[in-house]
Design a protein around this motif. Structure first.
Motif, PDB file in Angstrom:
ATOM      1  N   ALA A   1       0.853  -1.179   0.000  1.00 37.56           N
ATOM      2  CA  ALA A   1       0.000   0.000   0.000  1.00 37.56           C
ATOM      3  C   ALA A   1       0.892   1.233   0.000  1.00 37.56           C
ATOM      4  N   LEU A   2       0.821   2.000  -1.067  1.00 37.96           N
ATOM      5  CA  LEU A   2       1.593   3.231  -1.169  1.00 37.96           C
ATOM      6  C   LEU A   2       0.992   4.269  -0.228  1.00 37.96           C
ATOM      7  N   LEU A   3       1.822   4.821   0.630  1.00 38.97           N
ATOM      8  CA  LEU A   3       1.360   5.803   1.613  1.00 38.97           C
ATOM      9  C   LEU A   3       1.746   7.222   1.220  1.00 38.97           C
ATOM     10  N   ILE A   4       2.939   7.395   0.680  1.00 40.06           N
ATOM     11  CA  ILE A   4       3.418   8.712   0.246  1.00 40.06           C
ATOM     12  C   ILE A   4       4.261   8.512  -1.017  1.00 40.06           C
TER      13      ILE A   4
ATOM     14  N   LEU B   1      10.526  10.908  -2.547  1.00 42.82           N
ATOM     15  CA  LEU B   1      10.309   9.950  -1.464  1.00 42.82           C
ATOM     16  C   LEU B   1       9.077   9.117  -1.766  1.00 42.82           C
ATOM     17  N   ARG B   2       9.234   7.813  -1.552  1.00 44.02           N
ATOM     18  CA  ARG B   2       8.095   6.893  -1.592  1.00 44.02           C
ATOM     19  C   ARG B   2       8.078   6.131  -0.273  1.00 44.02           C
ATOM     20  N   LEU B   3       6.909   6.059   0.329  1.00 45.02           N
ATOM     21  CA  LEU B   3       6.712   5.316   1.581  1.00 45.02           C
ATOM     22  C   LEU B   3       5.559   4.361   1.348  1.00 45.02           C
TER      23      LEU B   3
ATOM     24  N   GLY C   1       3.376  -6.443   7.540  1.00 42.26           N
ATOM     25  CA  GLY C   1       4.388  -6.521   8.588  1.00 42.26           C
ATOM     26  C   GLY C   1       5.602  -5.633   8.404  1.00 42.26           C
ATOM     27  N   LEU C   2       5.639  -4.835   7.330  1.00 42.86           N
ATOM     28  CA  LEU C   2       6.799  -3.995   7.042  1.00 42.86           C
ATOM     29  C   LEU C   2       6.385  -2.576   6.661  1.00 42.86           C
ATOM     30  N   VAL C   3       7.270  -1.636   6.969  1.00 35.61           N
ATOM     31  CA  VAL C   3       7.161  -0.276   6.460  1.00 35.61           C
ATOM     32  C   VAL C   3       8.457  -0.005   5.711  1.00 35.61           C
ATOM     33  N   LEU C   4       8.339   0.496   4.480  1.00 32.60           N
ATOM     34  CA  LEU C   4       9.497   0.723   3.617  1.00 32.60           C
ATOM     35  C   LEU C   4       9.500   2.157   3.126  1.00 32.60           C
ATOM     36  N   CYS C   5      10.690   2.694   2.960  1.00 31.35           N
ATOM     37  CA  CYS C   5      10.839   4.048   2.443  1.00 31.35           C
ATOM     38  C   CYS C   5      11.997   4.058   1.456  1.00 31.35           C
ATOM     39  N   GLU C   6      11.773   4.764   0.364  1.00 29.68           N
ATOM     40  CA  GLU C   6      12.799   4.910  -0.662  1.00 29.68           C
ATOM     41  C   GLU C   6      12.986   6.396  -0.927  1.00 29.68           C
ATOM     42  N   VAL C   7      14.232   6.853  -0.840  1.00 35.39           N
ATOM     43  CA  VAL C   7      14.573   8.253  -1.105  1.00 35.39           C
ATOM     44  C   VAL C   7      15.562   8.264  -2.261  1.00 35.39           C
ATOM     45  N   SER C   8      15.235   9.040  -3.292  1.00 39.24           N
ATOM     46  CA  SER C   8      16.085   9.158  -4.478  1.00 39.24           C
ATOM     47  C   SER C   8      16.488  10.601  -4.680  1.00 39.24           C
ATOM     48  N   ASP C   9      17.679  10.798  -5.254  1.00 39.99           N
ATOM     49  CA  ASP C   9      18.138  12.143  -5.588  1.00 39.99           C
ATOM     50  C   ASP C   9      18.827  12.116  -6.938  1.00 39.99           C
TER      51      ASP C   9
END
Length: 156
Positions: free
Chosen positions: A18-21, A75-77, A82-90
């Motif tokens: 589930a995409l949150l941000i 940013l994608r969150l 059972g998991l929370v994932l975050c990806e930050v790109s530049d």
């Protein structure tokens, strides 16, 4: 199978997340984005110290993107079961192999260089893809610490 036959279709298992941000950011959005991450991560099941650690790790990554990655990022969150994932790109010039390979804790008097180390220490997993066109860092934290998760299954 001959060349004229169609290949047997493979079963594709959908990724349940589930995409949150999903948002672009620059320096002006760092504080607001950190608050959004905290709110979404809490709603996804992170609590207490695990929530605080995850939000601090994300903050370090978005701050690094602004300072070292071209002044802005993406940013994608999302959550998986059972998991929370975050990806930050530049779009910076990438991280040197020496900096990426250095897993030691920065010296206490060091003013910089804490971001990736903290993100790695404060989450369950971290992956980095980097090159001259930019860097993407993905962090993952379980909503329940591994030792609690394993312990719960043992008693069932």
């Amino acid at each position: 199978m001959t060349n004229g036959e169609s290949p047997t279709p493979r079963t594709v298992v959908p990724i349940e997340h589930a995409l949150l941000i999903a948002d672009a950011f620059d320096q002006a959005q760092v504080t607001e984005l950190r608050h959004s991450v905290a709110s979404c991560a809490r709603a996804a099941g992170l609590l207490d110290e695990r929530l605080d650690d995850f939000v601090l790790a994300v903050n370090e990554l978005i701050t690094n993107a602004v300072r070292h990655g071209g002044g802005r990022g993406w940013l994608r969150l999302w959550q998986d079961p059972g998991l929370v994932l975050c990806e930050v790109s530049d779009h910076g010039q990438g991280i040197t192999p020496q900096d990426l390979a250095n897993r030691s804790r920065p010296a206490p008097e060091t003013a910089g260089g804490w971001g990736l180390w903290l993100a790695r220490e404060l989450t369950d997993a971290m992956d980095v893809e980097t090159g001259p066109a930019g860097t993407t860092v993905r962090i993952t934290t379980a909503t329940v610490p591994a030792e609690q998760h394993v312990g719960r299954h043992r008693s069932e």
